[in-house]
Design an enzyme around this catalytic site. Sequence first.
Site, mmCIF file in Angstrom:
data_model
loop_
_atom_site.group_PDB
_atom_site.id
_atom_site.type_symbol
_atom_site.label_atom_id
_atom_site.label_comp_id
_atom_site.label_asym_id
_atom_site.label_seq_id
_atom_site.Cartn_x
_atom_site.Cartn_y
_atom_site.Cartn_z
ATOM 1 N N ASP A 41 44.772 21.981 14.527
ATOM 2 C CA ASP A 41 43.597 22.245 15.360
ATOM 3 C C ASP A 41 42.338 21.586 14.793
ATOM 4 O OD1 ASP A 41 43.426 23.790 13.139
ATOM 5 O OD2 ASP A 41 42.854 25.631 14.177
ATOM 6 N N ASP A 261 28.862 -4.308 3.754
ATOM 7 C CA ASP A 261 28.710 -4.487 5.203
ATOM 8 C C ASP A 261 28.651 -3.082 5.776
ATOM 9 O OD1 ASP A 261 28.968 -4.968 7.920
ATOM 10 O OD2 ASP A 261 30.527 -6.503 7.682
ATOM 11 N N ASP A 272 24.106 -3.469 12.080
ATOM 12 C CA ASP A 272 25.249 -4.093 11.398
ATOM 13 C C ASP A 272 24.691 -5.100 10.399
ATOM 14 O OD1 ASP A 272 27.660 -5.215 10.683
ATOM 15 O OD2 ASP A 272 28.083 -6.112 12.642
ATOM 16 N N HIS A 351 35.766 -16.605 10.273
ATOM 17 C CA HIS A 351 35.315 -15.816 11.427
ATOM 18 C C HIS A 351 34.146 -16.507 12.112
ATOM 19 C CE1 HIS A 351 31.850 -14.190 9.129
ATOM 20 N NE2 HIS A 351 32.683 -14.005 8.128
ATOM 21 N N HIS A 355 28.320 -11.576 16.961
ATOM 22 C CA HIS A 355 28.871 -10.852 18.120
ATOM 23 C C HIS A 355 27.741 -10.048 18.735
ATOM 24 C CE1 HIS A 355 28.773 -7.365 15.426
ATOM 25 N NE2 HIS A 355 29.306 -8.151 14.505
ATOM 26 N N HIS A 362 30.745 -4.119 17.953
ATOM 27 C CA HIS A 362 31.158 -5.360 18.624
ATOM 28 C C HIS A 362 30.971 -5.070 20.109
ATOM 29 C CE1 HIS A 362 33.816 -6.705 14.994
ATOM 30 N NE2 HIS A 362 32.537 -6.636 14.723
ATOM 31 N N GLU A 385 25.995 -13.833 11.056
ATOM 32 C CA GLU A 385 26.668 -13.396 9.828
ATOM 33 C C GLU A 385 27.569 -14.462 9.204
ATOM 34 O OE1 GLU A 385 29.808 -10.408 10.459
ATOM 35 O OE2 GLU A 385 29.022 -10.174 12.488
ATOM 36 N N ARG A 407 28.754 -12.809 2.246
ATOM 37 C CA ARG A 407 28.347 -12.818 3.659
ATOM 38 C C ARG A 407 26.925 -12.290 3.730
ATOM 39 N NH1 ARG A 407 32.357 -10.499 5.599
ATOM 40 N NH2 ARG A 407 31.771 -8.314 5.861
HETATM 41 N N1 GLY Z 1 31.097 -4.920 10.362
HETATM 42 C C1 GLY Z 1 31.804 -5.667 11.280
HETATM 43 C C2 GLY Z 1 31.166 -6.951 11.527
HETATM 44 O O1 GLY Z 1 30.357 -7.397 10.759
HETATM 45 O O2 GLY Z 1 31.395 -7.562 12.513
HETATM 46 MN MN MN Z 2 29.002 -7.970 12.428
HETATM 47 MN MN MN Z 3 29.021 -6.282 9.639
#
Ligand code: GLY
Ligand code: MN
Ligand code: MN
Length: 439
Positions: A41, A261, A272, A351, A355, A362, A385, A407
């Site tokens: 529960d 991040d 973000d 990547h 976004h 996202h 990013e 990053r």
């Molecule tokens: N934290 C996910 C991104 O940077 O897209």
């Molecule tokens: Mn991001």
């Molecule tokens: Mn991020």
Amino acid sequence: MRPLVIEQSEFARRRRQLMRMAGTDAILILPAAAQRVRSNDTHFPYRQDSDFWYLTGFDEPEAVLVLVPGRAAGETLLFCRERDPEREAWDGARLGPEGAVDVLGMDDAYPWTDMDEILPCLIEGRGRVYYHFGRDTDFDLALIGWVKRVRSQIKQGAHPPHEFQELGHLLHDLRLFKSPAERRLMAESARIAALAHVDAMRAAKPGMHEYEIEAELLYRFRRHGTVPSYEPIVGSGANACVLHYRANNAQMQEGDLLLIDAGAELQGYASDITRTFPVNGRFSKTQRALYDVVLAANVAAREVVRPGVSWIAPHETAVEVLTDGLLRLGLLKGTLRQNLKDHSYRRFYMHKTGHWLGLDVHDVGDYRIDGEYRVLEPDMVFTIEPGLYITPDASGVSAKWRGIGIRIEDDVVVTRQGSKTLTDEVPRDADAIEALMAR
Ligand code: GLY
Ligand code: MN
Ligand code: MN
């Protein structure tokens, strides 16, 4: 200062706009997010469905918004849980159908348990059903059942719907463009996340564990009434090369970089941010050389953001700056032109550069229209990013680069004149980071 909330009139405006787009032959059906059982529960923390939230501002489960454009007896209807003092004593207050009319401004509201009886009557006579097929299997089956029930009454003169449309097609283009109130909330969400990253920079020391830094982030988020907009990534050393690292349990070593991040979620709106900094407060020469390449890519990519520019332009700019830097540092060989043509950067940068950002980290919205990348317009919000990830087993590169992941991620809103970065309050320049950490 204007209050940091989305007002009822704005939710009503969104519903009207969506109904105008759908037309008077349509019915739009949006269930609230289901509660998810963790065990027995005990439930996972409840998070309202972003589309449902966007149109109602209502955070209870077991609710369905039904929009019936042009219906004389009421266009905006809500099914929700009835008041129940006994249950409310355990689980907290419920708004109830009466509250849904008074507080949320619905034309009418009904007990959730009456849905099976009422919904087929609302569907009857409408040609088109807008709904998110495949998001909630139980609800998919219930909807099919209601449509079948209308079909079974054709001989009695019933008109069943003949078209089923993906709701996101209309709704997600609305969500892509942020209103002034949304932009204020997103700026505040970004400010809180920036504070959390500054806290993390101040707290980090060799010998601490990644989760201790995660605790700093969470402490800051909760003090400002926010939750994380996704599970924070706190990766030291080579963990920074794992793009979705979430274990956050390693001990940070002297000489490591730490990649964080993490973003906040304020009234549903996400920020973000990623920063990468030396655990001991000083970049090594090697770390700094690679860091400055990523920073240059971040700055250059943000500089190209303005209305009229292709969505993909910041990514292409970042890729060019990263590739050029990798060549200068000897991580790639050959000419810039050939390397760009071969996409050789993908070994170290796998990547895209950003976004959409909004109620979802996202966020929704098409990136292409008729196969072409769309053009940036004012009030779109997205991340920039760029990163570089030299894995510990990277072959053909000097050992000194291996195990470094970097990053640098910022949140950007497109303005009429150009763009505004919402995340400047956490330093990204290496000297500024060192100065902050030395204090
Ligand atoms: N934290 C996910 C991104 O940077 O897209
Ligand atoms: Mn991001
Ligand atoms: Mn991020």
